[in-house]
Design an enzyme around this catalytic site. Sequence first.
Site, PDB file in Angstrom:
ATOM      1  CB  SER A  17      -8.351  -5.247  -4.394  1.00  0.00           C
ATOM      2  OG  SER A  17      -8.900  -3.982  -4.696  1.00  0.00           O
ATOM      3  CB  THR A  18     -12.753  -7.529  -6.236  1.00  0.00           C
ATOM      4  OG1 THR A  18     -12.710  -7.372  -4.812  1.00  0.00           O
ATOM      5  CG2 THR A  18     -12.487  -8.978  -6.563  1.00  0.00           C
ATOM      6  CD  GLU A  19     -13.017  -4.567  -3.055  1.00  0.00           C
ATOM      7  OE1 GLU A  19     -11.841  -4.976  -2.943  1.00  0.00           O
ATOM      8  OE2 GLU A  19     -14.003  -5.317  -2.969  1.00  0.00           O
ATOM      9  CG  HIS A  63       0.665   2.120  -9.363  1.00  0.00           C
ATOM     10  ND1 HIS A  63       0.317   1.703  -8.097  1.00  0.00           N
ATOM     11  CD2 HIS A  63      -0.390   2.855  -9.805  1.00  0.00           C
ATOM     12  CE1 HIS A  63      -0.889   2.165  -7.790  1.00  0.00           C
ATOM     13  NE2 HIS A  63      -1.336   2.872  -8.802  1.00  0.00           N
ATOM     14  NE  ARG A  96      -8.354   0.405   5.201  1.00  0.00           N
ATOM     15  CZ  ARG A  96      -7.975   1.654   5.397  1.00  0.00           C
ATOM     16  NH1 ARG A  96      -8.024   2.183   6.596  1.00  0.00           N
ATOM     17  NH2 ARG A  96      -7.555   2.395   4.393  1.00  0.00           N
ATOM     18  CB  SER A 129      -7.892  -3.723   2.545  1.00  0.00           C
ATOM     19  OG  SER A 129      -7.736  -2.520   3.238  1.00  0.00           O
ATOM     20  CG  ASP A 179      -2.059   0.946   1.138  1.00  0.00           C
ATOM     21  OD1 ASP A 179      -2.285   1.501   0.041  1.00  0.00           O
ATOM     22  OD2 ASP A 179      -2.732   1.164   2.156  1.00  0.00           O
ATOM     23  CG  LEU A 232      10.069 -16.935  -2.991  1.00  0.00           C
ATOM     24  CD1 LEU A 232       9.509 -16.997  -1.571  1.00  0.00           C
ATOM     25  CD2 LEU A 232      10.736 -15.573  -3.208  1.00  0.00           C
TER      26      LEU A 232
HETATM   27  C1  FPP Z   1      -1.780   0.195  -3.537  1.00  0.00           C
HETATM   28  O1  FPP Z   1      -1.289   1.519  -3.427  1.00  0.00           O
HETATM   29  C2  FPP Z   1      -1.146  -0.511  -4.639  1.00  0.00           C
HETATM   30  C3  FPP Z   1      -1.797  -1.050  -5.722  1.00  0.00           C
HETATM   31  C4  FPP Z   1      -3.256  -0.979  -5.897  1.00  0.00           C
HETATM   32  C5  FPP Z   1      -1.044  -1.697  -6.818  1.00  0.00           C
HETATM   33  C6  FPP Z   1       0.092  -2.604  -6.391  1.00  0.00           C
HETATM   34  C7  FPP Z   1       0.896  -2.869  -7.577  1.00  0.00           C
HETATM   35  C8  FPP Z   1       2.240  -2.816  -7.615  1.00  0.00           C
HETATM   36  C9  FPP Z   1       3.115  -2.571  -6.429  1.00  0.00           C
HETATM   37  C10 FPP Z   1       2.859  -2.998  -8.951  1.00  0.00           C
HETATM   38  C11 FPP Z   1       3.787  -4.134  -8.996  1.00  0.00           C
HETATM   39  C12 FPP Z   1       3.165  -5.444  -9.128  1.00  0.00           C
HETATM   40  C13 FPP Z   1       3.585  -6.358 -10.030  1.00  0.00           C
HETATM   41  C14 FPP Z   1       3.044  -7.742  -9.970  1.00  0.00           C
HETATM   42  C15 FPP Z   1       4.529  -6.019 -11.104  1.00  0.00           C
HETATM   43  P1  FPP Z   1      -2.312   2.703  -3.629  1.00  0.00           P
HETATM   44  O2  FPP Z   1      -2.298   3.105  -5.058  1.00  0.00           O
HETATM   45  O3  FPP Z   1      -3.648   2.300  -3.083  1.00  0.00           O
HETATM   46  O4  FPP Z   1      -1.678   3.829  -2.733  1.00  0.00           O
HETATM   47  P2  FPP Z   1      -2.462   4.955  -1.889  1.00  0.00           P
HETATM   48  O5  FPP Z   1      -3.209   4.223  -0.811  1.00  0.00           O
HETATM   49  O6  FPP Z   1      -1.348   5.783  -1.355  1.00  0.00           O
HETATM   50  O7  FPP Z   1      -3.352   5.672  -2.857  1.00  0.00           O
END
Ligand code: FPP
Length: 245
Positions: free
Chosen positions: A72-74, A44, A197, A199, A27, A140
Amino acid sequence: MLSIWTDIQRRRLRAGNIPGHVAVIMDGNGTWAARRGLPRTAGHSRGAEALRRVTTEAAALGVKYLTVYAFSTENWKRPQAEIRHLMDLFAKYLREKVPDLVKNKITIRFLGGLKKFSPPLQKLMKTAEQKTTYAASPLLTVNVMLNYGGRAEIVHAANAALKVGEKKLTEETFTKYLFTAGLPDPDLLIRTSGQLRLSNFLLWQSAYTEFWFTRKCWPDFDGRLFRQAVRSFQRRQRRQGALHA
Ligand code: FPP
């Protein structure tokens, strides 16, 4: 170059009880980017690099399963441009990183409602899974949870059990219908970005999981923080309802 201090820390941790299965809620990508005046997509992209660092550390410590919440689904409710960037990032990761995974004897698996993704992306996932399946057991296994939600998974499992005519389920037989069938439950769950949480992540599987939270955003996560989480895990007494561990 591996510093001597990193090597010592790893040896110390490896002498103790290493969590066999670590789950991660990655997150804070958006927050990380906003703090730097960058678009969320930059967060990201940097998050993908953090995942590579953590995969390396987990393998070095002897963790057997690393399960990460990637979409996520959301998350479909996010702006189209952000969703497209994430899909492109998954595809880029799959095109570029598979040889690295093979070199390091790491298996990759994709779990969740995968049919919702584009056919080319689904194909890349399948190919990556095939190429990282080995005759001997992997060092792994990284499980990437995509279009995943804990409640949806439980309902999906219940429907799958009904479909094959199950009359009476037990906890053991029910787990066979989850996306995580065959995996041990997570021993440790890490969540970044200061949110405390679950989530909708691994609701069934995390009944006895130890949680570790950090205020650091996911793009800043690294091997040192991963070791800190494992050290915290090693200090805890897990009783799972009994009087003694
Ligand atoms: C949550 O942060 C993160 C995500 C919804 C995307 C997670 C994806 C990656 C880390 C990309 C790498 C994955 C692979 C498999 C290459 P957020 O955007 O909700 O952050 P915020 O809560 O600060 O808005």
